[in-house]
Motif scaffolding. Structure first.
Motif, PDB file in Angstrom:
ATOM      1  N   SER A 288      -4.659  -2.273  -2.351  1.00 12.41           N
ATOM      2  CA  SER A 288      -3.201  -2.200  -2.451  1.00 12.41           C
ATOM      3  C   SER A 288      -2.725  -0.773  -2.702  1.00 12.41           C
ATOM      4  N   TYR A 289      -3.618   0.120  -3.129  1.00 15.06           N
ATOM      5  CA  TYR A 289      -3.232   1.509  -3.357  1.00 15.06           C
ATOM      6  C   TYR A 289      -3.154   2.319  -2.057  1.00 15.06           C
ATOM      7  N   ASN A 725      -1.521  -7.835 -17.620  1.00 12.77           N
ATOM      8  CA  ASN A 725      -0.124  -8.094 -17.276  1.00 12.77           C
ATOM      9  C   ASN A 725       0.713  -8.405 -18.506  1.00 12.77           C
ATOM     10  N   GLN A 733       6.422  -4.137 -15.371  1.00 13.43           N
ATOM     11  CA  GLN A 733       6.099  -5.346 -14.601  1.00 13.43           C
ATOM     12  C   GLN A 733       6.949  -5.462 -13.347  1.00 13.43           C
ATOM     13  N   GLU A 736       5.767  -3.693  -9.187  1.00 16.29           N
ATOM     14  CA  GLU A 736       4.531  -4.277  -8.669  1.00 16.29           C
ATOM     15  C   GLU A 736       3.847  -3.363  -7.658  1.00 16.29           C
ATOM     16  N   TYR A 737       4.620  -2.567  -6.958  1.00 11.24           N
ATOM     17  CA  TYR A 737       4.086  -1.762  -5.868  1.00 11.24           C
ATOM     18  C   TYR A 737       3.184  -0.614  -6.347  1.00 11.24           C
ATOM     19  N   TYR A 739       1.031  -1.082  -9.034  1.00  7.24           N
ATOM     20  CA  TYR A 739      -0.053  -1.680  -9.816  1.00  7.24           C
ATOM     21  C   TYR A 739      -0.967  -2.524  -8.933  1.00  7.24           C
ATOM     22  N   VAL A 741      -3.252  -6.121  -8.543  1.00  9.12           N
ATOM     23  CA  VAL A 741      -2.880  -7.520  -8.762  1.00  9.12           C
ATOM     24  C   VAL A 741      -4.073  -8.261  -9.368  1.00  9.12           C
ATOM     25  N   ASN A 746      -0.489 -11.312 -10.588  1.00 10.83           N
ATOM     26  CA  ASN A 746       0.435 -10.516 -11.393  1.00 10.83           C
ATOM     27  C   ASN A 746      -0.025  -9.062 -11.473  1.00 10.83           C
ATOM     28  N   PRO A 747       0.930  -8.130 -11.578  1.00 14.75           N
ATOM     29  CA  PRO A 747       0.547  -6.707 -11.651  1.00 14.75           C
ATOM     30  C   PRO A 747      -0.132  -6.384 -12.978  1.00 14.75           C
ATOM     31  N   TYR A 748      -1.106  -5.494 -12.922  1.00 14.60           N
ATOM     32  CA  TYR A 748      -1.769  -5.003 -14.127  1.00 14.60           C
ATOM     33  C   TYR A 748      -2.390  -3.642 -13.825  1.00 14.60           C
TER      34      TYR A 748
END
Length: 803
Positions: A288-289, A725, A733, A736-737, A739, A741, A746-748
């Motif tokens: 996702s990064y 999260n 929180q 999300e973009y 962090y 998942v 959930n983002p963390y």
């Protein structure tokens, strides 16, 4: 006849040179100035000059002499032994620096051992070894300060759960914080050139007694190089040239400085140019990064295109230039006049975290453009210092500084023809007077006053990129607003016993805010902001040595932050789904801090350090839901947004532990490690508790160092703990973009580590090369709350020459 004269002159020069001894650092090979050299009864004394040289002619061949310097182990030898060793003496740096002199706590030189605050000092030698790209990286490389980055042209330090406008930056004693320092991440620290820094001192915890508003979580003091005077009638010419390359962003940096000095005056000129290209992230980490797509604009038309190199963060590159000119005039032994001019300017640089923000449906990107215009900083600084002879003081400092700041924000939504620009300028004047009184036996008194004036200019406009039609738009802040402060302080140091020192101080500050709101674009429910508020802060603590190898410190202190123009008058600053509006009804926030520290030296081989602290913040200035003209939601930028404003609406408490260990195994091998644990909670008026935004994750490092007289190597690991999260602040929180998942979607913030290696080799005493390989396992990671992904594998090469 001439032959005999030549031989005589040759013998004389040989004899003279034979008495010249050079004193060098055993680790770096650098010359050490101001080393005292004396015999047993101190009837014969010499002192090394700037080049680390002293004349040994005054001593007999076999006479026992001592070489002594505050930062090094005492060394005893004879002149004959030094001559046999090539006319050189090598001193070993002390394992622990309890005798180190620091400036930050009182603005005057004090022994570090007498100070109850936790304070770290980073000297030019350690800075040169870590070869930081920016002053933000300099702090991060210490292993004791956490740094957040929204883009490559940035760096926002976090200390003890506080950041941005709750931390204070100073350069050569002048505060850099101005009236538009915001609660969001600030990048002003990158304006400081790491090549010009002689020493950096970081105070952990409140420093408001000496520094006033904003010094809640800590104070970062940057002291730049000073011009050097000649010790004789000849002209002193000294300079440095440096080059640095880094592969992760194809950095090219060049630096040069030159010092020209006579006995009573000297000049120092410095220039540094940086060129950074787009930053490459690592290969192993969350997908996702990756930067899979980006927006390209051709002939005024935006299109979403695929990134052929998704590990390249497009666009992140920028340029920067740093200039510094200093003059020193010393007409008499007790008088110093220092004049300095500093200028920094960046190119445009992208706000990367905004450029990767997706649209509400997740199928595209919201922004086509979002970047900062050139960040400019100028400071003119005059400081006059007098030592001795005063009836009520032994030292006097007068300081007058002018600063000019420029920044701008430019953004345009995807496929929108209109580009919005806001520009801000701040003119800041600082006047300080500080006194030191050592005439009171075991009691030292420090006192002084400070006046600060900030004038803010703020404008806004819209530009149609197709027609070039320009129209006026709302500014970010009320134009022509002002912020000013007047303060007085007193700080005392009492050495009750040789092993027990007490420090205490008080400060009163008064702050005025004046702003007029322009209702051309918005119907404000107020016309002006006219705040007048005061704050009283204090501190008390002690440093105690129950044994020579054990130090215990206890310190209690308060800090405050007065509302500034950013708090009171920010006009419609957007966040995802929210818009921030002005609020004229604000008061200062206060912090109450207590900390205890222990340091143990075990046979000069192992040094253990630990500090525990607790900070309680009341009347916290935080962003919370608000109403504007009776509405809790308004349309802004084409989006229905929740209305928020800065308010005194919360309490917060932060506590944590800071550990450090240094182990000197042999003369060549040593180990060191740092660990910082921070917990922060914000408490609403109704008792609801949420995680604090600027409480950094657990972070630390571990170093294995090997060195000899020419080579130094460091194999080290940096690491960060996870923030789950549930432990993310609510404001985080919603991002999300930036962090990863977790298994629940959930983002963390995941944990991460990097393995790194750096080295420095002295080819000669004047020519040095450095080589580093950072993150050589090519991890892909984001530091907490950062928009940009950290560098992947990164080869760094540096070359330095001094003359």
């Amino acid at each position: 006849m001439y032959k005999y004269l030549f031989v005589a002159l040759f013998l004389c020069s040989t004899i003279v040179s034979a008495q010249q001894i050079t004193v060098l650092d055993a680790d770096s090979g650098e010359e050490i100035a101001n080393v005292a050299v004396f015999n047993k009864d101190k009837s014969k004394i010499a002192l090394t000059n700037f080049d680390g040289v002293f004349d040994a002619a005054v001593f007999m061949d076999k006479e026992r002499i001592t070489l002594k310097h505050i930062g090094y182990q005492e060394f005893k030898t004879t002149r004959l032994q030094l001559q046999r060793q090539g006319h050189k003496a090598f001193l070993i740096m002390k394992a622990q620096q309890l005798d180190e002199v620091v400036m930050s706590v009182s603005k005057w030189e004090q022994q570090k051992r007498d100070i109850p605050n936790r304070i770290i000092s980073l000297d030019a030698r350690s800075i040169a070894f870590t070869t930081p790209q920016t002053a933000a990286d300099l702090l991060q490389n210490s292993g004791k300060v956490f740094v957040q980055k929204s883009q490559m042209g940035g760096g926002s330090p976090m200390i003890r759960g506080f950041a941005t406008n709750r931390l204070l930056l100073t350069v050569d004693g002048v505060r850099m914080n101005n009236a538009i320092f915001r609660g969001g991440n600030v990048q002003n620290v990158i304006s400081i050139d790491p090549f010009t820094i002689k020493n950096t001192e970081v105070i952990f915890g409140p420093g408001s007694v000496i520094y006033g508003s904003d010094a809640i979580g800590g104070v970062m003091n940057f002291y730049t190089n000073k011009p050097m005077l000649s010790q004789n009638d000849s002209i002193l010419l000294h300079g440095n040239t440096n080059y640095r390359f880094a592969s992760a962003n194809m950095e090219n940096t060049v630096h040069a400085d030159i010092n020209l000095g006579k006995k009573t005056w000297s000049s120092l000129t410095s220039i540094t140019y940086n060129n950074f290209n787009d930053l490459r992230m690592g290969a192993h980490g969350p997908d996702s990064y990756l930067r899979n797509t980006f927006v390209r604009t051709v002939n005024g038309v935006d299109e979403l295109v695929e990134n052929n190199s998704p590990k390249k963060q497009v666009p992140t590159g920028y340029d920067q230039i740093n200039l510094m000119q200093k003059f020193l005039y010393k007409p008499k032994a007790k008088w110093d006049l220092n004049l300095g001019a500093y200028y920094t300017e960046t190119s445009d640089y992208s706000r990367y975290d905004r450029l990767i923000r997706p649209t509400s449906d997740g199928l595209g990107l919201r922004s086509a453009e979002w970047y900062y215009g050139p960040q400019k900083w100028f400071m003119g600084n005059a400081q006059l210092q007098k030592k001795g002879d005063g009836k009520v003081y032994d030292g006097l400092k007068l300081g007058l500084a002018y600063q000019h700041f420029e920044e701008s924000r430019i953004n345009r939504d995807f496929q929108d023809e209109v580009r919005n620009t806001t520009k801000e300028k701040v003119d800041a004047v600082n006047f300080t007077v500080d006194f030191e009184n050592k005439k009171l036996g075991d009691f030292r008194l420090y006192y002084g006053s400070e006046y600060i004036y900030n004038k803010i200019g703020s404008t806004g406009f819209d530009l149609n990129i197709n027609t070039n039609e320009r129209t006026a738009a709302a500014s970010r802040y009320p134009d022509d607003s002002s912020w000013q402060s007047l303060a007085g302080y007193v700080n005392g140091e009492y050495k009750a016993k040789p092993n027990f020192t007490i420090m205490s101080g008080l400060r009163y500050s008064h702050v005025w805010v004046d702003a007029i709101f322009d209702d051309t674009f918005y119907d404000f429910p107020f016309e002006t902001a006219d705040l007048s508020t005061g704050a009283l802060t204090g501190s008390i603590g002690f440093s105690w040595f129950p044994r020579a190898n054990l130090q215990v410190t206890l310190n209690g202190s308060t800090g405050f932050r007065a509302p500034n123009i950013d708090d009171v008058g920010k006009i419609f600053d957007s966040e995802p789904g929210s818009v921030v509006v002005p609020n004229t009804d604000l008061e200062p926030e206060y912090a109450y801090n207590v900390e205890v520290g222990v340091q143990r030296n075990i046979n000069d081989k192992i040094i253990l350090k630990g500090t525990a602290y607790y900070t309680y913040l009341v009347d916290a200035l935080v962003r919370r839901d608000f109403s504007f003209n009776g509405f809790s939601e308004i349309e802004y930028g084409g989006e229905l947004s929740n209305v928020q404003a800065i308010q005194n609406a919360a309490k917060a408490y932060v506590y944590g532990f800071e550990f450090g260990v240094e182990a000197y195994l042999t003369e060549q091998w040593s180990l060191s490690s740092n660990l910082t644990l921070t917990e922060g909670i914000e408490e609403e008026d109704d008792g609801t508790e949420t995680p604090a935004r600027h409480a950094a994750p657990t972070f630390g490092d571990f170093h294995v160092v090997w060195k000899n007289q020419r080579l130094r190597t460091d194999l080290f690991m940096n690491y960060n703990g996870e923030i789950a999260n549930d432990d993310l602040a609510m404001s985080e929180q919603s991002k999300e973009y930036i962090y990863a998942v977790d298994e629940n979607g959930n983002p963390y913030a995941p944990s991460w580590y990097t393995l790194n290696f750096r080295s420095q080799y002295d080819i000669t005493n004047r020519f040095k090369v450095t080589g580093s390989l950072e993150n050589f396992t090519d991890q892909r990671y984001r530091t907490y709350s950062s928009g940009i992904v950290a560098p992947g594998i990164n080869l760094i090469i540096g070359v330095g020459y001094n003359f």
